[in-house]
Design an enzyme around this catalytic site. Sequence first.
Site, PDB file in Angstrom:
ATOM      1  N   LYS A   1      30.046  46.868  37.453  1.00  6.36           N
ATOM      2  CA  LYS A   1      29.966  46.661  35.997  1.00  6.36           C
ATOM      3  C   LYS A   1      28.812  47.463  35.405  1.00  6.36           C
ATOM      4  CE  LYS A   1      31.931  42.014  36.389  1.00  6.36           C
ATOM      5  NZ  LYS A   1      31.616  40.632  36.731  1.00  6.36           N
TER       6      LYS A   1
ATOM      7  N   GLY B   1      33.204  39.513  31.613  1.00  6.52           N
ATOM      8  CA  GLY B   1      34.302  38.606  31.262  1.00  6.52           C
ATOM      9  C   GLY B   1      34.689  38.653  29.805  1.00  6.52           C
TER      10      GLY B   1
ATOM     11  N   ASP C   1      29.969  43.637  42.728  1.00 10.86           N
ATOM     12  CA  ASP C   1      30.708  43.461  41.478  1.00 10.86           C
ATOM     13  C   ASP C   1      29.786  43.758  40.280  1.00 10.86           C
ATOM     14  OD1 ASP C   1      33.052  42.242  39.871  1.00 10.86           O
ATOM     15  OD2 ASP C   1      31.339  41.029  39.250  1.00 10.86           O
TER      16      ASP C   1
ATOM     17  N   GLU D   1      35.716  36.992  43.126  1.00 11.69           N
ATOM     18  CA  GLU D   1      36.674  38.040  43.447  1.00 11.69           C
ATOM     19  C   GLU D   1      37.514  37.599  44.650  1.00 11.69           C
ATOM     20  OE1 GLU D   1      36.927  41.095  41.602  1.00 11.69           O
ATOM     21  OE2 GLU D   1      35.767  39.719  40.381  1.00 11.69           O
TER      22      GLU D   1
ATOM     23  N   THR E   1      44.727  34.576  38.437  1.00  9.78           N
ATOM     24  CA  THR E   1      43.867  33.854  37.495  1.00  9.78           C
ATOM     25  C   THR E   1      43.938  34.478  36.098  1.00  9.78           C
ATOM     26  OG1 THR E   1      42.361  33.324  39.297  1.00  9.78           O
ATOM     27  CG2 THR E   1      41.477  33.098  37.079  1.00  9.78           C
TER      28      THR E   1
HETATM   29  P1  NAP Z   1      43.925  37.121  41.519  1.00  7.68           P
HETATM   30  O1  NAP Z   1      43.905  35.732  41.025  1.00  7.68           O
HETATM   31  O2  NAP Z   1      43.675  37.387  42.971  1.00  7.68           O
HETATM   32  O3  NAP Z   1      45.328  37.753  41.096  1.00  7.68           O
HETATM   33  C1  NAP Z   1      45.791  38.981  41.578  1.00  7.68           C
HETATM   34  C2  NAP Z   1      47.264  39.125  41.205  1.00  7.68           C
HETATM   35  O4  NAP Z   1      47.718  40.392  41.659  1.00  7.68           O
HETATM   36  C3  NAP Z   1      48.152  38.072  41.846  1.00  7.68           C
HETATM   37  O5  NAP Z   1      49.130  37.645  40.939  1.00  7.68           O
HETATM   38  C4  NAP Z   1      48.837  38.824  42.999  1.00  7.68           C
HETATM   39  O6  NAP Z   1      50.164  38.377  43.259  1.00  7.68           O
HETATM   40  C5  NAP Z   1      48.894  40.220  42.429  1.00  7.68           C
HETATM   41  N1  NAP Z   1      48.899  41.250  43.471  1.00  7.68           N
HETATM   42  C6  NAP Z   1      47.911  41.495  44.369  1.00  7.68           C
HETATM   43  N2  NAP Z   1      48.277  42.529  45.143  1.00  7.68           N
HETATM   44  C7  NAP Z   1      49.501  42.932  44.726  1.00  7.68           C
HETATM   45  C8  NAP Z   1      50.407  43.937  45.132  1.00  7.68           C
HETATM   46  N3  NAP Z   1      50.118  44.762  46.134  1.00  7.68           N
HETATM   47  N4  NAP Z   1      51.572  44.056  44.485  1.00  7.68           N
HETATM   48  C9  NAP Z   1      51.873  43.229  43.454  1.00  7.68           C
HETATM   49  N5  NAP Z   1      51.046  42.255  43.006  1.00  7.68           N
HETATM   50  C10 NAP Z   1      49.886  42.112  43.645  1.00  7.68           C
HETATM   51  O7  NAP Z   1      42.870  38.031  40.740  1.00  7.68           O
HETATM   52  P2  NAP Z   1      42.219  37.749  39.316  1.00  7.68           P
HETATM   53  O8  NAP Z   1      41.049  36.873  39.495  1.00  7.68           O
HETATM   54  O9  NAP Z   1      43.273  37.395  38.340  1.00  7.68           O
HETATM   55  O10 NAP Z   1      41.613  39.203  38.998  1.00  7.68           O
HETATM   56  C11 NAP Z   1      42.432  40.250  38.568  1.00  7.68           C
HETATM   57  C12 NAP Z   1      41.543  41.416  38.120  1.00  7.68           C
HETATM   58  O11 NAP Z   1      40.715  40.968  37.067  1.00  7.68           O
HETATM   59  C13 NAP Z   1      40.599  41.943  39.200  1.00  7.68           C
HETATM   60  O12 NAP Z   1      40.413  43.316  39.019  1.00  7.68           O
HETATM   61  C14 NAP Z   1      39.297  41.201  38.894  1.00  7.68           C
HETATM   62  O13 NAP Z   1      38.167  41.893  39.360  1.00  7.68           O
HETATM   63  C15 NAP Z   1      39.352  41.174  37.403  1.00  7.68           C
HETATM   64  N6  NAP Z   1      38.570  40.134  36.768  1.00  7.68           N
HETATM   65  C16 NAP Z   1      38.688  38.839  37.161  1.00  7.68           C
HETATM   66  C17 NAP Z   1      37.974  37.855  36.518  1.00  7.68           C
HETATM   67  C18 NAP Z   1      38.060  36.413  36.925  1.00  7.68           C
HETATM   68  O14 NAP Z   1      37.293  35.614  36.376  1.00  7.68           O
HETATM   69  N7  NAP Z   1      38.934  36.028  37.823  1.00  7.68           N
HETATM   70  C19 NAP Z   1      37.122  38.200  35.466  1.00  7.68           C
HETATM   71  C20 NAP Z   1      37.013  39.539  35.060  1.00  7.68           C
HETATM   72  C21 NAP Z   1      37.755  40.485  35.730  1.00  7.68           C
HETATM   73  P3  NAP Z   1      50.468  36.880  43.814  1.00  7.68           P
HETATM   74  O15 NAP Z   1      49.985  35.947  42.760  1.00  7.68           O
HETATM   75  O16 NAP Z   1      51.946  36.846  43.963  1.00  7.68           O
HETATM   76  O17 NAP Z   1      49.705  36.773  45.101  1.00  7.68           O
HETATM   77  N1  HSE Z   2      33.983  37.673  40.052  1.00  4.98           N
HETATM   78  C1  HSE Z   2      33.526  38.074  38.771  1.00  4.98           C
HETATM   79  C2  HSE Z   2      32.326  37.233  38.377  1.00  4.98           C
HETATM   80  C3  HSE Z   2      34.629  37.903  37.774  1.00  4.98           C
HETATM   81  O1  HSE Z   2      32.079  36.225  39.010  1.00  4.98           O
HETATM   82  O2  HSE Z   2      31.607  37.613  37.451  1.00  4.98           O
HETATM   83  C4  HSE Z   2      34.273  38.434  36.401  1.00  4.98           C
HETATM   84  O3  HSE Z   2      34.209  39.831  36.435  1.00  4.98           O
END
Ligand code: NAP
Ligand code: HSE
Length: 434
Positions: A207, A136, A203, A192, A14
């Site tokens: 934070k 975020g 989570d 998450e 994402t």
């Molecule tokens: P996500 O959609 O689950 O993406 C995770 C990515 O990491 C995917 O591309 C996955 O590959 C890759 N990955 C996972 N395990 C791996 C491994 N062992 N080796 C290589 N690549 C690997 O997660 P996300 O929502 O983008 O979140 C990423 C980070 O940002 C997290 O720490 C989350 O807490 C943080 N975050 C997220 C948001 C949100 O709104 N989503 C907001 C703030 C912070 P594949 O795609 O090939 O499976």
């Molecule tokens: N899962 C988290 C949330 C992503 O819903 O706030 C942003 O850190």
Amino acid sequence: MNSPLRLGIAGLGTVGASLARLIETKRQTLEHRVGRSLTIAAVSARDASKDRGVDLSAARFFADPVALARDGEIDVFVELVGGSDGAALDSVRAALSRGIPVVTANKALLAYHGMALAELATANGTEILFEAAVAGGIPVIKTMREALSGNDVKRVYGILNGTCNYMLTRMEKEGIAFDDCLKDAQRLGYAEADPTFDIGGFDAGHKLALLTSLAFGCAIDLDSVFIEGIEAVTLDDIRAAAELGYRIKLLAVAQRTESGIEQRVHPAMVPAGSAIARVDGVTNAVAIDTDLLGSILLAGPGAGGNATASAVLSDIMDVATGFVPPTFGVPPEKLSPYRRARMRAHEGGYYIRLSVQDRVGAFASIAQRMAEHRISLESIVQRRAPGAAADTAAPVILITHETSEEAVRNALAAVSQDGHLTDEPKMIRIEPLK
Ligand code: NAP
Ligand code: HSE
């Protein structure tokens, strides 16, 4: 123009894919602002063939984020894999060990290992930037670390989890069941990878631990964060709160008290007219009370691809211009030890919901237990559904005046032991916000 900044991006989910798309679509503007070109030199994900909605064919692909972090052809390592250990931790360690800055959105990683990683960074002449890790897209880290550096913070609180706020808002406004709201939050990319981190309050706890360190200049102490999630909040609680003039929010609070710093995450009833009560959907809000400024409130999108990538991008821009401040505002050895205030010493009002067997003396016994623990009641209401049989259990709602957590827990344990309840008692703390 200066030499290009070569990015190594681990994680193309994402956030990572949104970041890559933003860099490609806004390249000209971004490069003009930092005075050098930005190159996505290498990427890492599990699946090399997945379409990420952006052409990454010019970037080298690594199946292993650690190998990417060790690659000599990148200048900054962007960790968007997630998880407090495993690939995220190993790759961040690898990047810091060779002295290149790390940009991450990973609050779990920093809440558990932030101190050790900050020390590793300092030892190798580099730092970690983590604007996206809290709230975020809201620029709360830069605000606390830089803009408020002349202030003393008394309290920082707010809504730090977009998934929970989105769910509570939809439950309240549309009467939609908990599980359906969660599925929608997952579909929208807010949750998450393991959504129990969201709904369990963990989570927001991660934070809050980071904000506490920035707010009070102390070491991160995740173990001291009191955490309760929203799993037990029902539509009945939300309706009862509305009737009483409150809304239910998953609130995160860190504040100085006489006995130390209190850190807590839990569902809270906040007055319907307060600024926090009006924060709906995936929006997050962080209120900061300081000595010089009084109170400020920052609000904005708290989760989702573009919102989070916006914050990641701002850190990358800082690296590009050479602005890389100490990870937690000061070098890790200058952070003071954390002094914990016990949650049982917390004082406030409480909403208590009991499922009481309808028999003579039950009400009196509950009132007696409250009095024994010096809990003064503002109201006590029996909420039997119209038409319910007289011998079925009736929900009873108590609202207390200000009292201590210790007193409430002890009183509820005594009420449970008396045998008038058909279920575990439930309580939601009342937060008297403006
Ligand atoms: P996500 O959609 O689950 O993406 C995770 C990515 O990491 C995917 O591309 C996955 O590959 C890759 N990955 C996972 N395990 C791996 C491994 N062992 N080796 C290589 N690549 C690997 O997660 P996300 O929502 O983008 O979140 C990423 C980070 O940002 C997290 O720490 C989350 O807490 C943080 N975050 C997220 C948001 C949100 O709104 N989503 C907001 C703030 C912070 P594949 O795609 O090939 O499976
Ligand atoms: N899962 C988290 C949330 C992503 O819903 O706030 C942003 O850190």
